[in-house]
Design a protein around this motif. Structure first.
Motif, short mmCIF file in Angstrom:
data_model
loop_
_atom_site.label_atom_id
_atom_site.label_comp_id
_atom_site.label_asym_id
_atom_site.label_seq_id
_atom_site.Cartn_x
_atom_site.Cartn_y
_atom_site.Cartn_z
N ASP A 1 0.82 -1.22 0.00
CA ASP A 1 0.00 0.00 0.00
C ASP A 1 0.85 1.27 0.00
O ASP A 1 0.40 2.33 0.42
N GLY A 2 2.10 1.16 -0.47
CA GLY A 2 2.96 2.34 -0.56
C GLY A 2 3.49 2.84 0.76
O GLY A 2 4.01 3.95 0.85
N LEU A 3 3.40 2.04 1.82
CA LEU A 3 3.88 2.46 3.12
C LEU A 3 5.40 2.30 3.20
O LEU A 3 5.97 1.36 2.66
N ILE A 4 6.05 3.21 3.91
CA ILE A 4 7.49 3.16 4.12
C ILE A 4 7.79 2.28 5.32
O ILE A 4 7.15 2.41 6.37
N SER A 5 8.76 1.38 5.21
CA SER A 5 9.10 0.52 6.32
C SER A 5 9.77 1.32 7.43
O SER A 5 10.29 2.41 7.21
N VAL A 6 9.79 0.73 8.61
CA VAL A 6 10.45 1.38 9.75
C VAL A 6 11.92 1.61 9.44
O VAL A 6 12.47 2.69 9.71
N GLU A 7 12.59 0.60 8.86
CA GLU A 7 14.01 0.75 8.54
C GLU A 7 14.25 1.86 7.53
O GLU A 7 15.19 2.64 7.66
N GLN A 8 13.40 1.94 6.51
CA GLN A 8 13.57 2.97 5.50
C GLN A 8 13.33 4.36 6.08
O GLN A 8 14.08 5.30 5.79
N ALA A 9 12.31 4.47 6.90
CA ALA A 9 12.02 5.77 7.53
C ALA A 9 13.19 6.20 8.41
O ALA A 9 13.61 7.36 8.38
N LEU A 10 13.71 5.27 9.20
CA LEU A 10 14.82 5.60 10.08
C LEU A 10 16.07 5.97 9.29
O LEU A 10 16.79 6.92 9.65
N GLU A 11 16.33 5.27 8.21
CA GLU A 11 17.49 5.59 7.37
C GLU A 11 17.36 7.01 6.81
O GLU A 11 18.33 7.78 6.81
N ARG A 12 16.18 7.37 6.36
CA ARG A 12 15.99 8.72 5.80
C ARG A 12 16.10 9.78 6.89
O ARG A 12 16.71 10.84 6.68
N LEU A 13 15.53 9.50 8.05
CA LEU A 13 15.63 10.46 9.15
C LEU A 13 17.07 10.69 9.56
O LEU A 13 17.53 11.83 9.69
N LEU A 14 17.81 9.60 9.76
CA LEU A 14 19.20 9.74 10.20
C LEU A 14 20.06 10.37 9.11
O LEU A 14 21.03 11.07 9.41
N GLY A 15 19.70 10.14 7.85
CA GLY A 15 20.43 10.78 6.75
C GLY A 15 20.26 12.29 6.74
O GLY A 15 21.11 13.02 6.21
N GLN A 16 19.16 12.77 7.34
CA GLN A 16 18.89 14.22 7.41
C GLN A 16 19.29 14.81 8.76
O GLN A 16 19.17 16.02 8.96
N ALA A 17 19.78 13.97 9.67
CA ALA A 17 20.07 14.42 11.04
C ALA A 17 21.49 14.96 11.12
O ALA A 17 22.40 14.29 11.61
N GLN A 18 21.68 16.18 10.64
CA GLN A 18 23.00 16.79 10.69
C GLN A 18 23.35 17.14 12.13
O GLN A 18 22.63 17.88 12.80
N PRO A 19 24.50 16.62 12.64
CA PRO A 19 24.86 16.91 14.03
C PRO A 19 25.06 18.40 14.27
O PRO A 19 25.57 19.12 13.41
N LEU A 20 24.62 18.85 15.41
CA LEU A 20 24.83 20.24 15.81
C LEU A 20 26.32 20.49 16.00
O LEU A 20 27.06 19.62 16.47
N GLN A 21 26.77 21.68 15.65
CA GLN A 21 28.19 21.99 15.68
C GLN A 21 28.61 22.81 16.89
O GLN A 21 29.78 22.82 17.27
N GLU A 22 27.66 23.50 17.52
CA GLU A 22 28.02 24.38 18.63
C GLU A 22 28.41 23.55 19.86
O GLU A 22 27.72 22.61 20.23
N VAL A 23 29.53 23.94 20.46
CA VAL A 23 30.08 23.24 21.63
C VAL A 23 30.13 24.22 22.80
O VAL A 23 30.42 25.40 22.62
N GLU A 24 29.84 23.72 23.99
CA GLU A 24 29.96 24.54 25.18
C GLU A 24 30.60 23.72 26.31
O GLU A 24 30.51 22.49 26.30
N ARG A 25 31.27 24.41 27.20
CA ARG A 25 31.88 23.74 28.35
C ARG A 25 30.98 23.96 29.56
O ARG A 25 30.59 25.09 29.85
N VAL A 26 30.67 22.87 30.23
CA VAL A 26 29.78 22.95 31.40
C VAL A 26 30.47 22.31 32.60
O VAL A 26 31.29 21.40 32.46
N PRO A 27 30.15 22.79 33.81
CA PRO A 27 30.71 22.15 35.01
C PRO A 27 30.30 20.69 35.08
O PRO A 27 29.24 20.30 34.60
N LEU A 28 31.16 19.88 35.68
CA LEU A 28 30.89 18.45 35.77
C LEU A 28 29.53 18.18 36.41
O LEU A 28 28.79 17.31 35.96
#
Length: 401
Positions: A7-34
């Motif tokens: 029925d044209g549905l996307i599998s869980v694996e396919q959906a997750l692959e597409r999501l993670l392919g678009q999940a660009q890691p954030l670049q901003e870094v900060e230092r925090v107390p332990l």
């Protein structure tokens, strides 16, 4: 890799692959107390600048000796407590030593006090053969200066905090918290504390997701409730451009009143919207004027499953986490599953005597089962199962953290 389901549905694996392919890691870094780093994600490897332990120390309460001298009773020349600096061991003597205390120079073994006999007040007889190095924790036995203690992408929990403290780190470099604008949709939603009108329900998803996002380490922006008006929805979405993700519940299908889905389609940037998952078929991923949008279905059990299995991994990857899939394990099941389905099903279940037992009502509108359950049983597409067969069980503790 599974392909599109029927029925044209996307599998869980396919959906997750597409999501993670678009999940660009954030670049901003900060230092925090332990003390403020719990739940944050390490931006750079944590490297020790000291040996661990920094000096040889005793693993037992007992006596530090030269093992070659242990065949005769030895006088006690000093006592060494944890936190003190010992004198070098005098030849022909032993030193009373306590767990964690530095081993004195010249000593090459520690004998536990249970294997000794005290003769008078200051002489000790050793009752068992002694081996060189026994009961001594060597300098650098756990780590050497320059070793990587934790890799980048590690989620900081109690054990990681303890490890960082053990090498003297008082702060950590972590990824900035992702800013998630949390939206609800629908004129039928009412906040708890207000009286329900005709056709209205309380907005449970808002509280479920806000708490879950905060637990994952996100900064939650309360973006309120979208009214059922397409132009107002577009204007509201445009005002959230500063978010790293717009996360909504409800209004993402193709119904006449699903205005969020209409707004995304009008913007021309929608990756998928129908998944082979149950509960939770109408999940949407796309962008609105450059801002990522994940639209979860509105039924609370569907919200739970799709956020846990799909939106959560996407957010963790944005935060730089390497291992984003929840860890499941095989358990025997206490039910029959005679009819194969065309969608991946996630059933609310608890473990009783190591056996997965289902909540009686698996309707997507029922949230009570989640509070009763310990996790989700995964039933793959096309599967038939009998009682005492095994299936994958995913604990809620894996999904929540």
């Amino acid at each position: 890799m599974s392909c599109c389901a029927g029925d044209g549905l996307i599998s869980v694996e396919q959906a997750l692959e597409r999501l993670l392919g678009q999940a660009q890691p954030l670049q901003e870094v900060e230092r925090v107390p332990l003390a403020s780093a719990r739940g944050r994600v390490l931006a750079k490897p944590l490297v020790t600048e000291i040996d661990l332990p920094p000096w040889p120390n005793s693993a037992m309460d007992g006596y530090a000796i030269r093992y070659a001298e242990a065949d005769v009773p030895l006088p006690v020349s000093q006592k060494i407590f944890a936190g003190t600096a010992p004198e070098p061991l005098q030849p022909g003597t032993c030193a009373r030593i306590f767990t964690g205390a530095p081993v004195p120079a010249g000593a090459d073994a520690v004998e536990m006090q249970e294997n000794t006999e005290l003769l008078g007040e200051q002489r000790v007889r050793f009752l068992q053969p002694i081996k060189p190095g026994q009961h001594i924790r060597p300098q650098g036995g756990e780590a050497r200066c320059g070793d990587v203690m934790l890799p980048a992408g590690t989620v900081i929990g109690p054990f990681e905090l303890g490890l960082a403290a053990s090498i003297g780190a008082d702060s950590l470099e972590v990824i900035r918290r992702p800013r998630v604008a949390l939206l609800s949709t629908g004129d039928e939603l009412v906040e708890p504390g207000h009286v329900l009108g005709a056709g209205q329900i309380y907005n449970s998803n808002r509280y479920l997701l806000a708490a879950w996002l905060e637990r994952l380490g996100c900064e939650v922006i309360d973006a309120g409730v979208l009214c059922d008006d397409l132009e107002a929805v577009k204007q509201h979405l445009g005002s959230l451009a500063g978010a790293d993700l717009i996360l909504s519940t409800g209004g993402v299908s193709v119904g006449e009143a699903d205005f969020l889905g209409q707004a995304l389609r009008a913007a021309g940037d929608i990756a998928f919207w129908k998944l082979a998952i149950k509960p939770g078929k109408p999940l949407t991923f796309g962008h609105y004027e450059g801002t990522p949008v994940i639209g979860l279905p509105g039924n609370p059990a569907s919200t739970l499953v799709t956020f846990g299995m799909l939106a959560r991994p996407y957010l963790l990857r944005r935060m730089g986490v390497a291992q984003v899939a929840p860890l499941g394990f095989e358990v025997p099941i206490g039910f029959d599953w005679p009819k194969p389905g065309t969608r991946r099903e996630y059933l609310r279940a608890r473990l009783e005597g190591g056996v997965a037992v289902l909540y009686a009502n698996q309707s997507s509108s029922v949230l009570r089962g989640a509070a009763w359950a310990h996790g989700l049983v995964e039933i793959r597409e096309g599967s038939t199962l009998r009682e005492r067969d095994t299936a994958t069980f995913i604990p809620f503790s894996e999904l929540l953290g």
